[in-house]
Design a protein around this motif. Structure first.
Motif, PDB file in Angstrom:
ATOM      1  N   VAL A  16      24.539   8.392  71.951  1.00  0.00           N
ATOM      2  CA  VAL A  16      24.400   7.011  71.502  1.00  0.00           C
ATOM      3  C   VAL A  16      25.767   6.590  70.958  1.00  0.00           C
ATOM      4  O   VAL A  16      26.305   7.238  70.063  1.00  0.00           O
ATOM      5  N   PRO A  17      26.353   5.522  71.473  1.00  0.00           N
ATOM      6  CA  PRO A  17      27.727   5.189  71.066  1.00  0.00           C
ATOM      7  C   PRO A  17      27.809   4.494  69.710  1.00  0.00           C
ATOM      8  O   PRO A  17      26.836   3.918  69.212  1.00  0.00           O
ATOM      9  N   GLY A  18      29.013   4.568  69.111  1.00  0.00           N
ATOM     10  CA  GLY A  18      29.383   3.723  67.983  1.00  0.00           C
ATOM     11  C   GLY A  18      28.717   4.028  66.660  1.00  0.00           C
ATOM     12  O   GLY A  18      28.472   3.111  65.861  1.00  0.00           O
ATOM     13  N   LYS A  19      28.416   5.282  66.373  1.00  0.00           N
ATOM     14  CA  LYS A  19      27.759   5.632  65.119  1.00  0.00           C
ATOM     15  C   LYS A  19      28.770   6.193  64.110  1.00  0.00           C
ATOM     16  O   LYS A  19      29.809   6.734  64.476  1.00  0.00           O
ATOM     17  N   ASP A  20      28.414   6.043  62.823  1.00  0.00           N
ATOM     18  CA  ASP A  20      29.225   6.602  61.740  1.00  0.00           C
ATOM     19  C   ASP A  20      28.330   7.432  60.825  1.00  0.00           C
ATOM     20  O   ASP A  20      27.212   7.016  60.499  1.00  0.00           O
ATOM     21  N   LEU A  21      28.832   8.586  60.424  1.00  0.00           N
ATOM     22  CA  LEU A  21      28.101   9.475  59.530  1.00  0.00           C
ATOM     23  C   LEU A  21      28.858   9.633  58.220  1.00  0.00           C
ATOM     24  O   LEU A  21      30.079   9.513  58.183  1.00  0.00           O
ATOM     25  N   VAL A  22      28.101   9.941  57.156  1.00  0.00           N
ATOM     26  CA  VAL A  22      28.702  10.344  55.889  1.00  0.00           C
ATOM     27  C   VAL A  22      28.136  11.707  55.518  1.00  0.00           C
ATOM     28  O   VAL A  22      26.918  11.912  55.541  1.00  0.00           O
ATOM     29  N   VAL A  23      29.015  12.635  55.205  1.00  0.00           N
ATOM     30  CA  VAL A  23      28.618  13.949  54.699  1.00  0.00           C
ATOM     31  C   VAL A  23      28.680  13.896  53.172  1.00  0.00           C
ATOM     32  O   VAL A  23      29.756  13.702  52.601  1.00  0.00           O
ATOM     33  N   GLU A  72      21.547  16.647  66.244  1.00  0.00           N
ATOM     34  CA  GLU A  72      20.268  16.241  65.649  1.00  0.00           C
ATOM     35  C   GLU A  72      20.272  14.749  65.322  1.00  0.00           C
ATOM     36  O   GLU A  72      19.268  14.047  65.531  1.00  0.00           O
ATOM     37  N   PHE A  73      21.393  14.240  64.809  1.00  0.00           N
ATOM     38  CA  PHE A  73      21.480  12.796  64.570  1.00  0.00           C
ATOM     39  C   PHE A  73      21.346  12.022  65.885  1.00  0.00           C
ATOM     40  O   PHE A  73      20.679  10.983  65.936  1.00  0.00           O
ATOM     41  N   ASN A  74      21.973  12.508  66.936  1.00  0.00           N
ATOM     42  CA  ASN A  74      21.874  11.823  68.218  1.00  0.00           C
ATOM     43  C   ASN A  74      20.427  11.767  68.702  1.00  0.00           C
ATOM     44  O   ASN A  74      19.984  10.770  69.277  1.00  0.00           O
ATOM     45  N   ARG A  75      19.675  12.819  68.444  1.00  0.00           N
ATOM     46  CA  ARG A  75      18.247  12.811  68.783  1.00  0.00           C
ATOM     47  C   ARG A  75      17.491  11.800  67.918  1.00  0.00           C
ATOM     48  O   ARG A  75      16.622  11.075  68.413  1.00  0.00           O
ATOM     49  N   ALA A  99      27.747   7.010  49.507  1.00  0.00           N
ATOM     50  CA  ALA A  99      27.387   7.112  50.919  1.00  0.00           C
ATOM     51  C   ALA A  99      26.505   5.944  51.353  1.00  0.00           C
ATOM     52  O   ALA A  99      26.718   5.340  52.413  1.00  0.00           O
ATOM     53  N   LEU A 100      25.528   5.599  50.543  1.00  0.00           N
ATOM     54  CA  LEU A 100      24.655   4.462  50.874  1.00  0.00           C
ATOM     55  C   LEU A 100      25.440   3.161  50.929  1.00  0.00           C
ATOM     56  O   LEU A 100      25.190   2.304  51.796  1.00  0.00           O
ATOM     57  N   ALA A 101      26.399   3.008  50.023  1.00  0.00           N
ATOM     58  CA  ALA A 101      27.199   1.778  49.999  1.00  0.00           C
ATOM     59  C   ALA A 101      28.035   1.620  51.266  1.00  0.00           C
ATOM     60  O   ALA A 101      28.372   0.493  51.655  1.00  0.00           O
ATOM     61  N   LEU A 102      28.354   2.729  51.928  1.00  0.00           N
ATOM     62  CA  LEU A 102      29.133   2.670  53.170  1.00  0.00           C
ATOM     63  C   LEU A 102      28.281   2.247  54.371  1.00  0.00           C
ATOM     64  O   LEU A 102      28.807   2.006  55.449  1.00  0.00           O
ATOM     65  N   ARG A 103      26.971   2.186  54.201  1.00  0.00           N
ATOM     66  CA  ARG A 103      26.018   1.776  55.240  1.00  0.00           C
ATOM     67  C   ARG A 103      26.221   2.549  56.552  1.00  0.00           C
ATOM     68  O   ARG A 103      26.402   1.954  57.624  1.00  0.00           O
ATOM     69  N   PRO A 104      26.149   3.875  56.491  1.00  0.00           N
ATOM     70  CA  PRO A 104      26.335   4.663  57.709  1.00  0.00           C
ATOM     71  C   PRO A 104      25.067   4.668  58.557  1.00  0.00           C
ATOM     72  O   PRO A 104      23.984   4.281  58.102  1.00  0.00           O
ATOM     73  N   ALA A 105      25.215   5.167  59.771  1.00  0.00           N
ATOM     74  CA  ALA A 105      24.041   5.352  60.629  1.00  0.00           C
ATOM     75  C   ALA A 105      23.224   6.559  60.175  1.00  0.00           C
ATOM     76  O   ALA A 105      21.998   6.581  60.352  1.00  0.00           O
ATOM     77  N   GLY A 106      23.893   7.569  59.605  1.00  0.00           N
ATOM     78  CA  GLY A 106      23.198   8.765  59.154  1.00  0.00           C
ATOM     79  C   GLY A 106      23.950   9.438  58.025  1.00  0.00           C
ATOM     80  O   GLY A 106      25.162   9.258  57.882  1.00  0.00           O
ATOM     81  N   ILE A 107      23.220  10.211  57.211  1.00  0.00           N
ATOM     82  CA  ILE A 107      23.806  10.909  56.068  1.00  0.00           C
ATOM     83  C   ILE A 107      23.459  12.388  56.158  1.00  0.00           C
ATOM     84  O   ILE A 107      22.297  12.748  56.370  1.00  0.00           O
TER      85      ILE A 107
END
Length: 390
Positions: A79-86, A340-343, A133-141
């Motif tokens: 899935v294109p164009g996603k951002d994650l925060v660790v 796993e995030f891609n799934r 992390a929530l303030a960055l509005r990522p696709a996944g954490i």
């Protein structure tokens, strides 16, 4: 502050009853050891030949590298164009840092962005990091190395915003979790890690040892792991649990040397082996052992029950106060987290994959600096490139 639990004759009977059936050895009861344990390579400890034979067999199997990839070969295309925060428990934890590095590498391969926020190892710091992390509005954490119940309010906010969470060592078991809510949790099976680390001690000591366990009771995953290690050690009558040292991971550099000096004073040569829930304890134990004129290749013989960072491999290779580790495939797990995030983004279920347990010792470390099994990079790239159904 240190939790001290000394063995007494029959004092571990209740704990032994809780051991998983696969770990129990019929006819081998826990007992107290008297005096100093013999050196490794000496005669087997009394009353536990079955446990010793089983431990030796388990160690032989765990040190063998498997060249085949047994992980996912099917899944959705990228899935294109996603951002994650660790959100990291602390980047001073080598396991957390290694997984974060794997996430960065895999994100680069799939075409996503990644940011790491360090929780500094304190509840307040982790809560602040999750809020950032929530303030960055990522696709996944990524929940890396801490119990998400520490940040239950932010976990609820993530669910309300439909931001999936993937854990690493976040809860006791691998796979999806409903309480706390995680799309999945990536880890080896803690039971397997605990069992093989205890088995290595039994095998290395030929069934007779005096053992110290290092743990961080503030982290449920770590506390659970060290409890399982204690129970597995209790299956061998010749193994005496001398002490359990509770030192939070962020405090290892300041507290471990003093704890080691105290242990040496109290137990002397009776202390033959140690096991820690993370290799970092032995990096910080080395100065105190060296100051006591202990030899790097001698007792206490130390094994890390996770996570197998490069410094642990170096200590094992150089025979400097660490003899073995049960390494997580940290980079591989970082790649799995991205998959796993891609799934999750594709509406597919979690993969269900759990990496098998592995053991690295002074006899087989060779030139490695981490446990990096083959095949996973190519497998995930194939899945993400074209998708293979699910």
């Amino acid at each position: 502050m240190h939790a001290r639990r000394r063995s007494r004759p029959g004092g571990r009977a209740a704990a032994v009853a809780l051991v998983l059936a696969a770990a129990l050895v019929p006819g081998c009861e826990r007992g107290a050891s008297n005096g100093a344990a013999p050196s490794p390579g000496g005669p087997a400890g009394p009353g536990c030949p079955a446990a010793l034979a089983r431990a030796e067999d388990a160690v032989r199997r765990a040190v063998r590298p498997d060249p085949a990839w047994h992980g996912p070969v099917r899944g959705p295309a990228a899935v294109p164009g996603k951002d994650l925060v660790v959100v990291a428990q602390t980047m001073t934890n080598p396991g957390v840092a290694g997984v974060a590095g794997g996430v960065r590498e895999a994100a680069g391969a799939i075409g996503w962005g990644v940011r790491v926020v360090d929780g500094q190892g304190t509840p307040a710091g982790i809560e602040a990091a999750f809020g950032e992390a929530l303030a960055l509005r990522p696709a996944g954490i990524v929940v890396a190395g801490f119990d998400p119940r520490l940040t239950s309010r932010q976990v609820t906010q993530a669910a309300e915003r439909r931001i999936p969470l993937v854990g690493w060592h976040a809860v006791d078991a691998p796979g999806p979790s409903t309480a706390p809510r995680l799309f999945t949790n990536v880890t080896t099976r803690v039971e397997d890690v605990a069992r093989i680390s205890a088995d290595w001690i039994v095998a290395h000591a030929r069934g007779s040892a005096g053992v110290v366990v290092f743990t961080d009771a503030s982290v449920p995953f770590a506390r659970h792991k060290s409890g399982l290690i204690e129970r597995e050690l209790a299956t061998c009558a010749g193994v005496r649990l001398l002490d359990v040292e509770n030192i939070p991971l962020p405090d290892t550099s300041s507290r471990t040397p003093q704890a080691v000096a105290s242990l040496l004073s109290r137990f002397g040569r009776r202390w033959t082996h140690s096991v820690a829930i993370n290799d970092v304890y032995f990096a910080d134990a080395a100065p105190a052992l060296r100051a006591a004129r202990r030899k790097g290749a001698g007792a206490p013989y130390n094994i890390g029950a996770g996570d197998g960072d490069p410094s642990a491999f170096q200590r094992i290779r150089d025979r400097q106060f660490q003899a073995a580790t049960v390494p997580e495939p940290l980079s591989e797990q970082g790649w799995q987290i991205v998959d796993e995030f891609n799934r999750a983004f594709s509406g597919a279920p979690a993969s269900g994959y759990v990496a098998p347990v592995h053991l690295t010792t002074t006899d087989d470390v060779d030139g490695a600096s981490s446990w990096d099994p083959p095949g996973y990079r190519a497998a995930y790239r194939r899945i993400w490139r074209a998708g293979t159904g699910d």
